[in-house]
Scaffold this motif. Structure first.
Motif, PDB file in Angstrom:
ATOM      1  N   TYR A 150       0.735  -1.184  -0.137  1.00  0.00           N
ATOM      2  CA  TYR A 150       0.093   0.075  -0.095  1.00  0.00           C
ATOM      3  C   TYR A 150       0.713   1.368   0.033  1.00  0.00           C
ATOM      4  CZ  TYR A 150      -4.527  -2.359   0.795  1.00  0.00           C
ATOM      5  OH  TYR A 150      -5.534  -3.472   0.535  1.00  0.00           O
TER       6      TYR A 150
ATOM      7  N   PRO B 229      -2.200   0.526  -4.069  1.00  0.00           N
ATOM      8  CA  PRO B 229      -2.373   1.602  -3.556  1.00  0.00           C
ATOM      9  C   PRO B 229      -3.207   2.677  -4.206  1.00  0.00           C
ATOM     10  CG  PRO B 229      -0.314   1.653  -4.236  1.00  0.00           C
ATOM     11  CD  PRO B 229      -0.838   0.388  -4.431  1.00  0.00           C
ATOM     12  N   ARG B 230      -4.064   3.342  -3.311  1.00  0.00           N
ATOM     13  CA  ARG B 230      -4.870   4.306  -4.255  1.00  0.00           C
ATOM     14  C   ARG B 230      -3.981   5.574  -4.628  1.00  0.00           C
ATOM     15  NH1 ARG B 230      -9.852   7.247  -1.268  1.00  0.00           N
ATOM     16  NH2 ARG B 230      -9.423   8.969  -2.488  1.00  0.00           N
ATOM     17  N   SER B 231      -4.184   5.851  -5.896  1.00  0.00           N
ATOM     18  CA  SER B 231      -3.229   7.016  -6.320  1.00  0.00           C
ATOM     19  C   SER B 231      -3.943   8.242  -6.077  1.00  0.00           C
ATOM     20  CB  SER B 231      -2.838   6.687  -7.777  1.00  0.00           C
ATOM     21  OG  SER B 231      -3.741   6.238  -8.550  1.00  0.00           O
TER      22      SER B 231
END
Length: 158
Positions: free
Chosen positions: A33, A156-158
């Motif tokens: 993450y 992971p959220r970008s």
């Protein structure tokens, strides 16, 4: 090697194993993450010790492996009914071998014991969740007949 049930006197050994296990897992998930966990390892160890000690008296298997009267490993197993298939599955919940005892066959003894226990529970098969980066665990499970069926993929959220 001797296998026996979990005892209150195992707490310090099991908590040390939980700490090492959880530290590894948090490291793998941190890399996945790209962010540090919000959980404190000591709080997780306390929670997981409680779960392990409660599991020992709740129809689950919790077995300790000893070499020369020293605890060197643990296995925890349970059963569940698969909600899609409708039959009982044996679940390997946790297996751990102390670093000093690795390479001595402890994990195979624990696995064999857990699989035999699950078979007595009238299950149709076995399952385990394993982090792909835990190569030693993946190899152990494969040696005991497990094969990959699902993938959990993280990003992971970008």
């Amino acid at each position: 090697m001797k296998l026996r049930s979990l005892q209150p006197s195992d707490r310090s050994a099991v908590e040390a194993w939980l700490s090492a296990y959880l530290t590894d897992h948090l490291d793998w998930w941190t890399r996945a993450y790209g962010q540090a966990p919000v959980s404190d390892v000591s709080a997780l160890v306390a929670r997981d010790w409680q779960e392990v000690s409660e599991a020992a008296g709740a129809g689950r298997l919790v077995a300790i492996a000893e070499l020369d009267a020293v605890p060197v490993g643990i296995v925890r197993a349970a059963t569940r009914t698969d909600r899609s298939m409708g039959f009982r599955i044996g679940v390997l919940e946790w297996i751990y071998v102390a670093a000093a005892a690795r390479g001595q066959g402890v994990s195979s003894v624990l696995m064999t014991h857990a699989l035999a226990w699950m078979e007595t529970q009238d299950v149709r098969g076995f399952e385990v969740f394993v982090t792909a980066e835990n190569g030693a665990a993946v190899a152990l499970y494969q040696r005991h007949g497990f094969r990959t069926v699902d993938f959990r993929m993280l990003a992971p959220r970008s």
